[in-house]
Write a protein that holds these residues in place. Structure first.
Motif, mmCIF file in Angstrom:
data_model
loop_
_atom_site.group_PDB
_atom_site.id
_atom_site.type_symbol
_atom_site.label_atom_id
_atom_site.label_comp_id
_atom_site.label_asym_id
_atom_site.label_seq_id
_atom_site.Cartn_x
_atom_site.Cartn_y
_atom_site.Cartn_z
ATOM 1 N N THR A 159 0.815 -1.222 0.000
ATOM 2 C CA THR A 159 0.000 0.000 0.000
ATOM 3 C C THR A 159 0.842 1.263 0.000
ATOM 4 O O THR A 159 0.303 2.360 -0.170
ATOM 5 C CB THR A 159 -0.920 0.011 1.228
ATOM 6 O OG1 THR A 159 -0.134 -0.161 2.414
ATOM 7 C CG2 THR A 159 -1.955 -1.099 1.139
ATOM 8 N N GLN A 160 2.154 1.135 0.183
ATOM 9 C CA GLN A 160 3.019 2.319 0.218
ATOM 10 C C GLN A 160 3.452 2.791 -1.164
ATOM 11 O O GLN A 160 4.144 3.806 -1.279
ATOM 12 C CB GLN A 160 4.262 2.041 1.079
ATOM 13 C CG GLN A 160 3.965 1.889 2.556
ATOM 14 C CD GLN A 160 5.225 1.572 3.345
ATOM 15 O OE1 GLN A 160 5.503 0.418 3.643
ATOM 16 N NE2 GLN A 160 5.981 2.610 3.672
ATOM 17 N N ARG B 18 1.562 3.695 -4.710
ATOM 18 C CA ARG B 18 0.260 3.834 -5.357
ATOM 19 C C ARG B 18 0.416 4.566 -6.687
ATOM 20 O O ARG B 18 1.379 5.310 -6.901
ATOM 21 C CB ARG B 18 -0.693 4.624 -4.459
ATOM 22 C CG ARG B 18 -0.900 4.045 -3.051
ATOM 23 C CD ARG B 18 -1.904 2.924 -3.038
ATOM 24 N NE ARG B 18 -2.234 2.527 -1.661
ATOM 25 C CZ ARG B 18 -3.243 3.027 -0.959
ATOM 26 N NH1 ARG B 18 -4.026 3.949 -1.494
ATOM 27 N NH2 ARG B 18 -3.472 2.612 0.272
ATOM 28 N N TRP C 6 -6.326 11.391 -2.599
ATOM 29 C CA TRP C 6 -5.029 10.820 -2.214
ATOM 30 C C TRP C 6 -4.533 11.423 -0.901
ATOM 31 O O TRP C 6 -4.087 10.714 -0.007
ATOM 32 C CB TRP C 6 -4.005 11.045 -3.326
ATOM 33 C CG TRP C 6 -2.585 10.832 -2.894
ATOM 34 C CD1 TRP C 6 -1.645 11.780 -2.637
ATOM 35 C CD2 TRP C 6 -1.945 9.579 -2.636
ATOM 36 N NE1 TRP C 6 -0.464 11.220 -2.254
ATOM 37 C CE2 TRP C 6 -0.623 9.861 -2.241
ATOM 38 C CE3 TRP C 6 -2.367 8.255 -2.694
ATOM 39 C CZ2 TRP C 6 0.286 8.858 -1.918
ATOM 40 C CZ3 TRP C 6 -1.458 7.261 -2.369
ATOM 41 C CH2 TRP C 6 -0.153 7.565 -1.990
ATOM 42 N N VAL D 18 -3.442 9.413 2.634
ATOM 43 C CA VAL D 18 -2.045 9.324 3.074
ATOM 44 C C VAL D 18 -1.896 9.040 4.564
ATOM 45 O O VAL D 18 -1.099 8.175 4.968
ATOM 46 C CB VAL D 18 -1.271 10.600 2.667
ATOM 47 C CG1 VAL D 18 0.058 10.701 3.412
ATOM 48 C CG2 VAL D 18 -1.023 10.607 1.163
ATOM 49 N N ILE E 96 -2.026 5.225 5.509
ATOM 50 C CA ILE E 96 -1.127 4.247 4.902
ATOM 51 C C ILE E 96 -0.135 3.752 5.954
ATOM 52 O O ILE E 96 0.487 4.553 6.659
ATOM 53 C CB ILE E 96 -0.396 4.856 3.696
ATOM 54 C CG1 ILE E 96 -1.397 5.188 2.595
ATOM 55 C CG2 ILE E 96 0.678 3.894 3.167
ATOM 56 C CD1 ILE E 96 -0.793 5.887 1.396
ATOM 57 N N THR E 97 0.012 2.428 6.043
ATOM 58 C CA THR E 97 0.879 1.842 7.058
ATOM 59 C C THR E 97 1.902 0.914 6.431
ATOM 60 O O THR E 97 1.739 0.451 5.294
ATOM 61 C CB THR E 97 0.048 1.050 8.087
ATOM 62 O OG1 THR E 97 -0.654 0.001 7.409
ATOM 63 C CG2 THR E 97 -0.948 1.965 8.786
ATOM 64 N N SER F 96 4.918 7.117 1.827
ATOM 65 C CA SER F 96 4.459 6.438 0.617
ATOM 66 C C SER F 96 4.939 7.181 -0.617
ATOM 67 O O SER F 96 5.304 8.353 -0.558
ATOM 68 C CB SER F 96 2.925 6.339 0.608
ATOM 69 O OG SER F 96 2.342 7.624 0.764
#
Length: 322
Positions: A24-25, A27, A35, A39, A42-43, A52
């Motif tokens: 997921t980092q 995209r 977006w 942000v 996001i992990t 990310s």
């Protein structure tokens, strides 16, 4: 092929940038308000908030310097197929780094973003091309190896990193991402991909060419010679070509006239052959055999049955089978 460029960039960053430990980092969506909202959530692979990369395809243009009218020819049965040279397309990517941390007197997330952007630039700059075989085989925790997609088996994708002229309309780009946008630095990278077309039938294979020579006004001096070509096959039931076979052109009494070597596709050609009756015979070190089931032992040098032909052959075929 553009989607394959996305795949290679995704795996390259996941492979070579240590901070990007979760899928997921990385995209590819527009870096717009949606977006920015995503942000902070996001992990990394441990569930901790993490930075990310947004890898956005901003433009696609044909690279006309690489355009070619060349055609690749292949043989399918008795048909010739042509494949046009692929068009080369430049995919213009804008790559930005994002931190989930909120700005405060004690924190400056921009520094973290610059560090992540630097690592992404190093990953792209280690090679002038994206190598599908190496990138698909690369592994790290959470990133298993994958098979190379069939269209990429013989491909290399050139990369132009940070061209000196920069992205020409970066201000306009950020202006389209929402009214509350802020300008962010981007890595500007151009990945050149090939748009391949499927082979097209070009017509039947030419097996016989003849030439007439004579002195002017002397019809009795007419001399006709033939070029003839065929393919060596494993058997009448198996059309697999036999590469690099030696093909003998013999008289009806089996006296050698001439010999030719088949190419890697099993094709052979005899030039300057007078009209008449002949025999054809092929020899090879070993026949191509399927890997399973186990095949019986072969003779030391397999030899095909003799085939009787007439030049020019009424059937138009000079193929030989073992």
């Amino acid at each position: 092929m553009i989607a394959h460029a996305d795949l290679l960039l995704f795996r390259l960053f996941r492979w070579q940038v240590a901070e990007l430990s979760a899928d997921t980092q990385v995209r590819f969506q527009p870096p717009d308000d949606d977006w920015r909202t995503a942000v902070p959530g996001i992990t990394d692979m441990n569930g901790n908030p993490a930075g990310s990369l947004n890898v956005y395809l901003a433009d696609v243009r044909e690279n006309r310097r690489l355009r070619s009218n060349e055609r690749e020819r292949t043989t399918v049965g008795t048909e010739i197929h042509e494949t046009p040279a692929p068009r080369r397309v430049d995919c213009h990517y804008l790559i930005s780094a994002w931190s989930p941390v909120t700005v405060s007197p004690a924190t400056e997330p921009t520094i973290d973003e610059h560090a992540l952007l630097s690592e992404a630039a190093l990953a792209l700059g280690r090679s002038d091309v994206l190598d599908p075989v190496a990138i698909c085989a690369a592994t790290r925790p959470g990133l298993p190896a994958i098979p190379v997609p069939a269209p990429l088996l013989d491909e290399q994708m050139p990369v132009t990193l940070l061209p000196v002229e920069g992205f020409p309309k970066l201000g306009e780009f950020w202006g389209t991402m929402g009214p509350s946008h802020r300008w962010k630095p981007c890595l500007y990278a151009i990945v050149t991909v090939a748009l391949k077309e499927a082979p097209r039938p070009a017509g039947p294979m030419v097996t016989t060419i003849y030439s007439h020579t004579l002195q002017r006004d002397l019809p009795a001096t007419l001399n006709t010679r033939f070029h003839l070509g065929g393919t060596v096959h494993v058997s009448a039931a198996d059309a697999t070509p036999v590469p690099l076979a030696w093909v003998e052109l013999l008289t009806p009494a089996d006296t050698l006239v001439t010999i030719a070597r088949a190419d890697s596709s099993g094709r052979f050609v005899f030039a300057d052959v007078p009209a008449g009756d002949y025999h054809l015979r092929a020899r090879v070190a070993a026949l191509p055999l399927p890997p399973s089931p186990p095949a019986p032992p072969q003779p030391a040098q397999p030899t095909s049955p003799v085939r009787a032909i007439t030049v020019p052959e009424p059937s138009g075929s000079y193929d030989i089978v073992f």
